[in-house]
Design a protein around this motif. Structure first.
Motif, short mmCIF file in Angstrom:
data_model
loop_
_atom_site.label_atom_id
_atom_site.label_comp_id
_atom_site.label_asym_id
_atom_site.label_seq_id
_atom_site.Cartn_x
_atom_site.Cartn_y
_atom_site.Cartn_z
N ILE A 87 60.53 43.24 23.49
CA ILE A 87 61.99 43.28 23.62
C ILE A 87 62.46 44.56 22.94
N ASP A 88 63.19 45.38 23.67
CA ASP A 88 63.69 46.66 23.14
C ASP A 88 65.05 46.48 22.47
N THR A 89 65.93 45.71 23.09
CA THR A 89 67.25 45.41 22.55
C THR A 89 67.44 43.90 22.65
N GLU A 90 67.67 43.26 21.52
CA GLU A 90 67.83 41.80 21.50
C GLU A 90 69.04 41.37 22.33
N LEU A 91 69.04 40.12 22.70
CA LEU A 91 70.12 39.53 23.49
C LEU A 91 71.47 39.72 22.79
N GLU A 92 72.43 40.25 23.52
CA GLU A 92 73.79 40.41 23.01
C GLU A 92 74.75 39.74 23.98
N LYS A 93 75.76 39.05 23.42
CA LYS A 93 76.71 38.30 24.23
C LYS A 93 78.13 38.74 23.92
N PHE A 94 78.85 39.06 24.97
CA PHE A 94 80.26 39.37 24.90
C PHE A 94 80.96 38.48 25.92
N ASP A 95 82.27 38.41 25.88
CA ASP A 95 83.00 37.56 26.83
C ASP A 95 82.72 37.92 28.29
N ASP A 96 82.56 39.21 28.54
CA ASP A 96 82.41 39.67 29.93
C ASP A 96 81.09 40.40 30.20
N PHE A 97 80.15 40.32 29.26
CA PHE A 97 78.89 41.04 29.42
C PHE A 97 77.83 40.41 28.52
N VAL A 98 76.69 40.07 29.11
CA VAL A 98 75.54 39.53 28.37
C VAL A 98 74.34 40.35 28.81
N PHE A 99 73.54 40.83 27.83
CA PHE A 99 72.41 41.67 28.21
C PHE A 99 71.33 41.70 27.14
N PHE A 100 70.17 42.17 27.54
CA PHE A 100 69.10 42.57 26.64
C PHE A 100 68.27 43.60 27.37
N ARG A 101 67.40 44.27 26.64
CA ARG A 101 66.47 45.22 27.25
C ARG A 101 65.06 44.89 26.79
N CYS A 102 64.14 44.97 27.73
CA CYS A 102 62.73 44.75 27.44
C CYS A 102 61.92 45.92 27.97
N LEU A 103 60.62 45.91 27.66
CA LEU A 103 59.72 46.94 28.15
C LEU A 103 58.66 46.29 29.03
N ASP A 104 58.34 46.95 30.13
CA ASP A 104 57.27 46.43 30.98
C ASP A 104 55.92 46.87 30.39
N PRO A 105 54.80 46.52 30.99
CA PRO A 105 53.49 46.88 30.42
C PRO A 105 53.25 48.38 30.24
N ASP A 106 53.99 49.21 30.98
CA ASP A 106 53.87 50.66 30.84
C ASP A 106 54.99 51.26 30.01
N ASN A 107 55.74 50.41 29.33
CA ASN A 107 56.84 50.80 28.45
C ASN A 107 58.05 51.38 29.19
N TYR A 108 58.21 51.02 30.47
CA TYR A 108 59.45 51.36 31.15
C TYR A 108 60.51 50.38 30.67
N LYS A 109 61.71 50.90 30.39
CA LYS A 109 62.78 50.09 29.83
C LYS A 109 63.57 49.41 30.95
N ILE A 110 63.78 48.11 30.80
CA ILE A 110 64.48 47.29 31.80
C ILE A 110 65.66 46.61 31.11
N GLU A 111 66.81 46.69 31.73
CA GLU A 111 67.98 45.96 31.24
C GLU A 111 68.21 44.75 32.14
N VAL A 112 68.40 43.60 31.53
CA VAL A 112 68.72 42.37 32.25
C VAL A 112 70.12 41.98 31.78
N TYR A 113 71.03 41.80 32.75
CA TYR A 113 72.43 41.61 32.34
C TYR A 113 73.21 40.75 33.32
N TRP A 114 74.35 40.32 32.82
CA TRP A 114 75.38 39.65 33.62
C TRP A 114 76.70 40.28 33.22
N GLU A 115 77.57 40.49 34.22
CA GLU A 115 78.94 40.94 33.93
C GLU A 115 79.90 40.34 34.90
#
Length: 115
Positions: A87-115
């Motif tokens: 996990i690159d950026t821990e889960l963060e929650k806002f009223d209109d945005f929820v996200f975190f960032r992880c790394l794949d096996p090759d260390n490419y950064k992925i953002e998973v979010y809702w808005e």
């Protein structure tokens, strides 16, 4: 016109395939030479090309998956955490945005979010 694929170099295509299948619902679609194409239900393709070199993007660079609800983001986050993934950026929650960032096996950064 829709963006429909991303081409990534990977040290271990099988490990990358398992990661994207397990956490992001991609399935093996086809091979073109030594490039494995994974596809999701929206017909977005990930092209995984074997390469021993580790490629580095700038720290700000990432690609993202928008999910349908905050709960879906939390579910994927929990699954990645329980699977021991980076996990690159821990889960963060806002009223209109929820996200975190992880790394794949090759260390490419992925953002998973809702808005």
């Amino acid at each position: 016109m829709d963006l429909n694929h991303i081409h990534l170099h990977t040290k271990d295509p099988d490990k990358a395939r398992k990661f994207y299948e397990n956490y992001f619902n991609f399935k093996e679609h086809t091979w073109h030479g030594n490039i494995l194409f994974l596809r999701n239900e929206n017909c977005f393709d990930l092209a995984l090309m074997p390469d021993e070199k580790e490629w580095k993007f700038p720290d700000w660079f990432h690609y993202g998956f928008r999910l349908g609800s905050p709960e879906e983001v939390e579910t994927v986050y929990a699954k990645l955490k329980s699977g021991g993934e980076k996990i690159d950026t821990e889960l963060e929650k806002f009223d209109d945005f929820v996200f975190f960032r992880c790394l794949d096996p090759d260390n490419y950064k992925i953002e998973v979010y809702w808005e």
